[in-house]
Design a protein around this motif. Sequence first.
Motif, PDB file in Angstrom:
ATOM      1  N   GLU A 234      17.848   0.350  23.915  1.00 27.42           N
ATOM      2  CA  GLU A 234      18.787   0.198  25.321  1.00 27.42           C
ATOM      3  C   GLU A 234      17.587  -0.767  25.925  1.00 27.42           C
ATOM      4  OE1 GLU A 234      21.334   4.382  25.374  1.00 27.42           O
ATOM      5  OE2 GLU A 234      19.020   4.544  26.573  1.00 27.42           O
ATOM      6  N   LEU A 235      15.886  -0.073  25.753  1.00 31.16           N
ATOM      7  CA  LEU A 235      14.964  -0.404  26.703  1.00 31.16           C
ATOM      8  C   LEU A 235      14.816  -1.985  26.398  1.00 31.16           C
ATOM      9  CD1 LEU A 235      12.866   2.093  26.926  1.00 31.16           C
ATOM     10  CD2 LEU A 235      14.163   1.277  28.653  1.00 31.16           C
ATOM     11  N   VAL A 236      14.949  -2.749  25.144  1.00 30.39           N
ATOM     12  CA  VAL A 236      14.696  -3.467  24.117  1.00 30.39           C
ATOM     13  C   VAL A 236      15.188  -5.011  24.656  1.00 30.39           C
ATOM     14  CG1 VAL A 236      14.373  -5.294  22.144  1.00 30.39           C
ATOM     15  CG2 VAL A 236      13.004  -3.143  22.651  1.00 30.39           C
ATOM     16  N   LYS A 237      16.832  -4.156  24.171  1.00 31.46           N
ATOM     17  CA  LYS A 237      18.056  -5.188  24.883  1.00 31.46           C
ATOM     18  C   LYS A 237      18.320  -6.076  23.383  1.00 31.46           C
ATOM     19  CE  LYS A 237      18.395  -3.184  29.882  1.00 31.46           C
ATOM     20  NZ  LYS A 237      18.038  -4.061  30.920  1.00 31.46           N
ATOM     21  N   PRO A 238      18.243  -6.552  22.311  1.00 31.58           N
ATOM     22  CA  PRO A 238      18.494  -7.148  22.000  1.00 31.58           C
ATOM     23  C   PRO A 238      19.960  -7.616  21.411  1.00 31.58           C
ATOM     24  CG  PRO A 238      18.500  -5.372  20.891  1.00 31.58           C
ATOM     25  CD  PRO A 238      18.131  -4.923  22.132  1.00 31.58           C
ATOM     26  N   ASP A 239      20.035  -8.615  21.509  1.00 28.23           N
ATOM     27  CA  ASP A 239      21.496  -9.397  21.236  1.00 28.23           C
ATOM     28  C   ASP A 239      21.707  -9.319  19.974  1.00 28.23           C
ATOM     29  OD1 ASP A 239      21.949 -10.629  23.187  1.00 28.23           O
ATOM     30  OD2 ASP A 239      20.685 -12.234  23.609  1.00 28.23           O
ATOM     31  N   VAL A 240      20.554  -9.703  19.000  1.00 25.12           N
ATOM     32  CA  VAL A 240      21.119  -8.707  17.481  1.00 25.12           C
ATOM     33  C   VAL A 240      20.394  -7.337  17.202  1.00 25.12           C
ATOM     34  CG1 VAL A 240      21.600  -9.913  15.227  1.00 25.12           C
ATOM     35  CG2 VAL A 240      21.942 -11.125  17.087  1.00 25.12           C
ATOM     36  N   LEU A 241      21.025  -7.010  15.971  1.00 28.62           N
ATOM     37  CA  LEU A 241      21.079  -5.701  15.738  1.00 28.62           C
ATOM     38  C   LEU A 241      20.310  -5.375  14.538  1.00 28.62           C
ATOM     39  CD1 LEU A 241      18.095  -2.648  16.572  1.00 28.62           C
ATOM     40  CD2 LEU A 241      20.493  -1.595  16.612  1.00 28.62           C
ATOM     41  N   VAL A 242      19.417  -5.591  13.582  1.00 30.19           N
ATOM     42  CA  VAL A 242      19.012  -5.429  12.081  1.00 30.19           C
ATOM     43  C   VAL A 242      18.712  -3.956  11.550  1.00 30.19           C
ATOM     44  CG1 VAL A 242      18.657  -7.037   9.979  1.00 30.19           C
ATOM     45  CG2 VAL A 242      19.344  -8.416  11.672  1.00 30.19           C
ATOM     46  N   PHE A 243      19.495  -3.793  10.610  1.00 25.12           N
ATOM     47  CA  PHE A 243      19.154  -2.542  10.170  1.00 25.12           C
ATOM     48  C   PHE A 243      19.118  -2.468   8.816  1.00 25.12           C
ATOM     49  CE2 PHE A 243      22.940  -1.359  13.028  1.00 25.12           C
ATOM     50  CZ  PHE A 243      22.167  -0.025  14.270  1.00 25.12           C
ATOM     51  N   LEU A 244      17.526  -2.471   8.653  1.00 28.79           N
ATOM     52  CA  LEU A 244      17.049  -2.943   7.348  1.00 28.79           C
ATOM     53  C   LEU A 244      16.748  -1.081   6.183  1.00 28.79           C
ATOM     54  CD1 LEU A 244      13.577  -4.700   8.551  1.00 28.79           C
ATOM     55  CD2 LEU A 244      16.064  -5.300   7.509  1.00 28.79           C
ATOM     56  N   GLY A 245      17.598  -1.065   5.408  1.00 30.26           N
ATOM     57  CA  GLY A 245      17.910  -0.255   4.487  1.00 30.26           C
ATOM     58  C   GLY A 245      19.240   0.297   4.648  1.00 30.26           C
ATOM     59  N   ALA A 246      19.775   1.225   4.009  1.00 29.29           N
ATOM     60  CA  ALA A 246      20.894   2.291   4.860  1.00 29.29           C
ATOM     61  C   ALA A 246      20.729   3.605   5.323  1.00 29.29           C
ATOM     62  CB  ALA A 246      21.703   2.956   3.470  1.00 29.29           C
ATOM     63  N   ALA A 247      19.447   3.841   5.516  1.00 32.22           N
ATOM     64  CA  ALA A 247      18.601   5.276   6.048  1.00 32.22           C
ATOM     65  C   ALA A 247      19.183   4.983   7.985  1.00 32.22           C
ATOM     66  CB  ALA A 247      17.621   5.456   5.722  1.00 32.22           C
ATOM     67  N   SER A 248      18.084   3.948   8.176  1.00 30.98           N
ATOM     68  CA  SER A 248      18.764   3.299   9.980  1.00 30.98           C
ATOM     69  C   SER A 248      19.594   3.170  10.309  1.00 30.98           C
ATOM     70  CB  SER A 248      17.538   1.887  10.183  1.00 30.98           C
ATOM     71  OG  SER A 248      18.340   1.113   8.961  1.00 30.98           O
ATOM     72  N   ALA A 249      21.301   2.367   9.476  1.00 24.56           N
ATOM     73  CA  ALA A 249      22.297   2.247   9.343  1.00 24.56           C
ATOM     74  C   ALA A 249      22.723   3.056  10.079  1.00 24.56           C
ATOM     75  CB  ALA A 249      23.087   1.260   8.974  1.00 24.56           C
ATOM     76  N   LYS A 250      22.973   4.256   8.844  1.00 22.61           N
ATOM     77  CA  LYS A 250      23.360   6.052   8.771  1.00 22.61           C
ATOM     78  C   LYS A 250      23.199   6.468   9.684  1.00 22.61           C
ATOM     79  CE  LYS A 250      24.137   6.005   3.856  1.00 22.61           C
ATOM     80  NZ  LYS A 250      23.700   6.930   2.414  1.00 22.61           N
ATOM     81  N   THR A 251      22.392   6.601  10.484  1.00 24.40           N
ATOM     82  CA  THR A 251      21.173   7.682  11.524  1.00 24.40           C
ATOM     83  C   THR A 251      22.034   6.899  12.485  1.00 24.40           C
ATOM     84  OG1 THR A 251      19.626   8.209  10.449  1.00 24.40           O
ATOM     85  CG2 THR A 251      19.813   8.291  12.056  1.00 24.40           C
ATOM     86  N   LEU A 252      21.659   5.389  13.002  1.00 28.92           N
ATOM     87  CA  LEU A 252      22.156   5.394  14.513  1.00 28.92           C
ATOM     88  C   LEU A 252      23.728   4.842  14.514  1.00 28.92           C
ATOM     89  CD1 LEU A 252      18.958   2.835  14.523  1.00 28.92           C
ATOM     90  CD2 LEU A 252      19.930   4.848  15.923  1.00 28.92           C
ATOM     91  N   LEU A 253      24.892   4.269  14.042  1.00 28.72           N
ATOM     92  CA  LEU A 253      26.208   4.511  13.394  1.00 28.72           C
ATOM     93  C   LEU A 253      26.462   5.045  12.365  1.00 28.72           C
ATOM     94  CD1 LEU A 253      25.306   0.426  11.582  1.00 28.72           C
ATOM     95  CD2 LEU A 253      26.177   1.031  14.544  1.00 28.72           C
ATOM     96  N   ASN A 254      26.125   6.088  12.048  1.00 24.35           N
ATOM     97  CA  ASN A 254      26.741   7.391  11.886  1.00 24.35           C
ATOM     98  C   ASN A 254      28.049   7.039  10.954  1.00 24.35           C
ATOM     99  OD1 ASN A 254      25.740   9.231  13.556  1.00 24.35           O
ATOM    100  ND2 ASN A 254      27.539   8.152  15.324  1.00 24.35           N
ATOM    101  N   GLU A 255      27.039   6.255  10.279  1.00 18.06           N
ATOM    102  CA  GLU A 255      27.824   5.224   8.920  1.00 18.06           C
ATOM    103  C   GLU A 255      27.630   6.688   7.214  1.00 18.06           C
ATOM    104  OE1 GLU A 255      30.726   3.627   8.083  1.00 18.06           O
ATOM    105  OE2 GLU A 255      30.444   2.243  10.391  1.00 18.06           O
ATOM    106  N   LYS A 256      29.044   6.274   6.937  1.00 13.78           N
ATOM    107  CA  LYS A 256      28.163   7.225   5.259  1.00 13.78           C
ATOM    108  C   LYS A 256      28.780   6.267   4.203  1.00 13.78           C
ATOM    109  CE  LYS A 256      30.694  11.843   7.519  1.00 13.78           C
ATOM    110  NZ  LYS A 256      29.320  12.169   7.707  1.00 13.78           N
ATOM    111  N   ASP A 257      28.543   4.800   4.501  1.00 17.96           N
ATOM    112  CA  ASP A 257      28.659   4.241   3.148  1.00 17.96           C
ATOM    113  C   ASP A 257      27.625   4.190   2.894  1.00 17.96           C
ATOM    114  OD1 ASP A 257      31.404   4.181   2.819  1.00 17.96           O
ATOM    115  OD2 ASP A 257      31.817   2.018   4.109  1.00 17.96           O
ATOM    116  N   GLY A 258      27.271   3.478   1.229  1.00 19.77           N
ATOM    117  CA  GLY A 258      25.570   2.975   1.134  1.00 19.77           C
ATOM    118  C   GLY A 258      25.401   1.416   1.197  1.00 19.77           C
ATOM    119  N   ILE A 259      24.666   1.213   0.982  1.00 15.63           N
ATOM    120  CA  ILE A 259      23.584   0.074   1.776  1.00 15.63           C
ATOM    121  C   ILE A 259      24.877  -1.408   1.151  1.00 15.63           C
ATOM    122  CG2 ILE A 259      22.040  -0.234   0.017  1.00 15.63           C
ATOM    123  CD1 ILE A 259      22.055  -1.127   3.228  1.00 15.63           C
TER     124      ILE A 259
END
Length: 310
Positions: A234-259
């Motif tokens: 929220e503080l950085v306010k990027p235009d593009v956010l890249v999740f490196l690996g499934a763990a960070s994507a699942k945590t922040l997007l509440n996704e259940k799919d694998g990478i």
Amino acid sequence: MQNTPTDQRQIEALLDFFTSAGVDCFLGDEQVDWFARTREAARVQPDQGRPGPQQVSQILPGSSAGRDGNRSQARLDPQARLDPQTQFDPRAQSAPQARAPGTGPAAVLPDGEVIAAARDLAARASSLAELQACLETFDGCNLKLTAKKLVFADGNPQARLMFVGEAPGRDEDLQGKPFVGRSGQLLDRMLAAIGLDRSSAYIANVVPWRPPGNRTPTPQETEICKPFIVRQIELVKPDVLVFLGAASAKTLLNEKDGIRKLRGRWMTYPAGGREIAAIATYHPAYLLRSPLEKRLSWRDFLAIGQKLSG
């Protein structure tokens, strides 16, 4: 009896293995349940008051009760929490409490109260500097007890591109910066391939402390640290956010799919009243083990470059 050269090499190999696994010292031959001993120490009758330094040393061998009364009380109170705004008070139950400098934190039980306290602390930070200061004094995550340094972030906080990984490794723990080991060097080369470098990106992790032996963070550890990375985005306010690996994507997007299902697919991440374009790709550490997958990550990075220029 003298060691033969073969014995010496075996010993050196074993010590090298322990070092790589995160073992810094040997504490004893038998396991000790310190939580059980702490609960035993806390079961003091109200009319007897808190045990004195001698009693504490009998229940908790090696404690510093005789040297520091406040520290002994912190060990005896399983409800103790930290807060960077206040001094430690063993009677406080509501928010994390700060201890005197040099006393060191005690282990805590990861529960809903700690997660709620982390959310409150993160929400109060109005800048990245304040957020980092909160993490420096926050003792709600036990990973801090074994990590050498807080690994907060690296790169340019004004950049339009932000990367989020899972947790730091050994090299990151030593330097206090994310992605500085072999996987970080590969990430640098991947950025250079699309005409970018670390001054063009901001890099962080969901968990800012290295788990012992580079193990996977537990769900409780991730949930405790999650409010801080959410606030960091929220503080950085990027235009593009890249999740490196499934763990960070699942945590922040509440996704259940694998990478394999997540990568290469553009999604949106809500932050601070706006929606950020988000994409997941393979973690550089995985690419080092599976170099054939680099071709897919190359496609992802080309898409990232196009998104930034569009």
